[in-house]
Design an enzyme around this catalytic site. Sequence first.
Site, PDB file in Angstrom:
ATOM      1  CG  ASN A 106      -1.749  26.112   2.067  1.00 53.34           C
ATOM      2  OD1 ASN A 106      -2.127  26.260   3.226  1.00 53.34           O
ATOM      3  ND2 ASN A 106      -1.455  27.129   1.281  1.00 53.34           N
ATOM      4  CG  ASP A 316      -6.897  34.708   1.158  1.00 58.06           C
ATOM      5  OD1 ASP A 316      -6.541  33.572   1.521  1.00 58.06           O
ATOM      6  OD2 ASP A 316      -7.064  35.026  -0.024  1.00 58.06           O
TER       7      ASP A 316
END
Lengths: 444, 332
Positions: A106, A316
Site C-alpha cells: 500500500n 504491523d
Amino acid sequence: MGAASNGNGRTAYLNARLLDPASGLDATGALLAEGARIADLGPRLFNGGVPEGIAAIDCAGACLSPGLVDMRVQLREPGEEHKETIKTAGLAAARGGIAAMAALPNTEPVVDDVAGVEYIARRAREAKLVKVYTYGAVTRGMEGKEITEIGLLAEFGARAFTDGLKAVADSQVMRRALSYARAHDQVIVQHPEDPSLADGVMNEGGAATRLGLAGIPAAAEAIMVERDLRLVELTGGRYHAAHVSTAAALKAIHGAKARGLRVTCDTAPHYFALSEADVGDYRSFAKVSPPLRAEADREAVAEAVADGTIDAVASDHSPHDQESKRLPFAIAAPGIAGLETLLPLTLALVHGKRMSLLDALARLTRGPADILKLDAGRLAKGAPADLTIFDPDLAWRIDPDKFLSKSKNSPFEDYPVRGQALATVVDGRMIYRAEGFGGAAGAK
Amino acid sequence: MSPSSSTPFSSVPSPLGYGHRHLLGIEGLTADEIGVLLDLSEGYVALSRSQSKKTALMRGLTVINLFFETSTRTRTSFELAGKRLGADVINMSVAWSAIKKGETLIDTAMTLNAMHPDVLVVRHPDSGAVKLLSEKVNCAVINAGDGSHEHPTQALLDALTIRRRRGSLAGLVVAICGDILHSRVARSNIHLLTALGAKVRAVAPPTLMPTEIESLGAEVFFDMRRALEGCDIVMMLRLQTERMHGSYVPSTREYFHFYGLDRDKLAAAKPDALIMHPGPMNRGVEIDSEVADDIDRSLIRAQVEMGVAVRMACLDILTRDLRRDNAQAGGG
C-alpha cells in the site's frame, strides 16, 4: 564490529543459549557462520577452542535464535518518505532484532506490477540492512476489482498477495484470487473486516458509546473470516488472515485448521497487550485497524498466540508523522510504529507464564517464514546466517522518542517490558549491535 | 452579584467549587460542581430579566466563538452571554471539510491562541476535537458541542430549566427519546441527570440506540409508550434528515408513528409531565406541534432563556481566577 561484520569470513558465536523452535533445540553452545550461511552449531562445537582464522564473539550466555521475521510492515517508500523509508525502517528493524520483513503493497504507487516489486528489491539491496520481502497487491490499485498479475509478480519475488489495509470485499474477486493463486502456490493475505460494517473508528461497545465515536463490531471480522473460509473450501486456495483481533474470528480459524484447510493467521502485539480501554480519552496513538477490542478478545488473542492457533506475531509496523495523528480521533490515521517493540511485547507472554520461550520464538521466526515460504527462521547447517541475539530478561521502558524509525507513533510510551535485542545478524553480517555486546572472546 | 458565594464546598480545591480549567463535558463533574454552576446561573436568569441586563464583570476580556459547524442558536446564546457580561465577543466560523482535515483545527487553535483570547467557545463535528484543541491553547475552553460526544451547556440549561420547575432533579424519571446514537445532548444529559439523582430512560429504535448505553446509567426502551409510563420529563431529540429515509429508520412517517411525541403517547406519562427539546424542532417528525406549543407542558422556550444564563455562569466561573489575578496585578 571488525571481523564479525565480514561477510566472507568465518565467525564463531560462543557461549550462547541456542534456541531453534523448528528443531526444538534449547541448549548452551556455539554457532559457526561461514559467509552468509550457518556452517555448524551445537552444544559441543568449539569445546576444544576456536581455531585460528575464525573471529569469535562471546555471547556471554545471551539467547541466540533464528533472525526474527516480521511478516507485516509498512515501509512508506515509495510515496510517503516523510514517514519512513526502507533505510530508516531497516535501522529500526535491526535494532528490534528483526532480520527480515515483508512490506505491504500500500505504497504510492501501489505495488501491483513487476516494476514495483523490483523497485523495493533494489532499494533494499542499496540499504543493505535487514532482508526486505514484498507483497504484491491482490487487485490492481488495491481497488478490489481486477486481480493483478499474480504469477508474474511471484516470479519477480512477491511473496504473498494482499490489498494491505483494505479487505478484498467482493466475494467473486476473492474467490478468483484464491483460485488463481493456487497455480502459483501463492497465499492470499486478507485484512479481515467487512468494510460496510467497519465504517467506525474504534471497537463497538461501552467505550465507543461514552466517547461518542462510531463503533466497529467484532462481528465485522468474524463475518469476513467466515466468508473467506467458505471460499477457501470452495477453491482449495491458501489463505492467511492478518492481524486477527477477535475471539470469534479465532474460533472460526481454529475450526478451519481442524478441518484441514490451508489457513494461517497472525496478530500484532497490541491486540494481546492492549484493549479498547487504552483508547482512554481519544488517544489517537491507540487508533489501529482493526480497532483495539474488548478485554475478552484481548485475552483470547493472547491465548491463541500461546496455543498456536495464531501462527505468527507481526509488528504491523505503521509509521505515521505527528500531523497524521494529532487530529480528532475519527480522522487520525490508524497504526502503530512497532518494529522496535515486537520482541519485548511478545516476550511478555513468556514472562506472563503463558507460553514457553521456544513457542514464542516460533511465532516470530519459522511461523511467518513458513507462511511466506522464506528460506529463513531456522538454525540449521546450510541455512542463512540470519540471527537474533537477545537478552530475554533485561527490563526497560519503551521510549518512542528514541525510536530509530522516522515515526514515533506508539501508545506504549513508558510501558515496562523485559527483553531486548543485543545483536542482529543478516547473511553473516552483524547489522546491529547493542552497546557493550560482543567483545571478542578471549583467545583459548 | 455572586449567588454562588452562598454555596459552601470545603472539599473542593477551588473556593468556588469548580475545579477545572475548561468545561469540556459533564462526565467527570461532581454533583457539587454541577450545583455550583446551576446556582450561579440562577443569578443570571434574574439579571437577564432585569432592566439593564448587563454587568461589567468581564470587561476587557475576549471571548471567541469558534464554530466548525453551523449553529445559530448556540452561537447566538454564547454571544449574548458574553456581551451581557461585558466581554468582547468575536464569532469565527470555519468551514470544516474532510479534505482540509485537522490542519485547520490545530492551525486555527494556534493562530487564535496567539491573539490571547480569554475564553474559546468551540463547536466541532468530531468527537474529542474540542479536548484536542484545549490541549493546544493557553485559555479556558468551553465545549459547545463536539461530534456525538458532549454538549455540556445544553445539559446544564436543561437541568436548570427542570430544577426551576420542580425544585430538584433527585428522583425524577426522565425519558430521553430519539436519535441517542448520534446525540451529544443525550450523552451530556445522561451524565448530568444521573449525577443529580434522576432516573434516565433512553428511548429509540434499536438502530439509533448506542451499544451498552446502560453503562452510562440509562435504562433502554424500544417502546415509547412503555418508556413514558410514570415519566416526569420527556426530553425529545432532533432527528437529522439524512438519517430518516431508509438508513436508520424507514421513513419519517414510520418514525413519527412509533417515536414521535403526540398527545396519545404523552398520555402514558405523569399527568403533569413536562416536555423538552433542544431545538431546532422537526415538527411532525419527532414532535407534534400540539404538544410542542402547549404552554402548560412545554419547556422549550424556557430552555432557550436558561441557555443564556447558564452560558453566562460558565463564562463567569472559568474566568474568575483570571479576573482575580488581573485585579491583583492592577491594584498592586
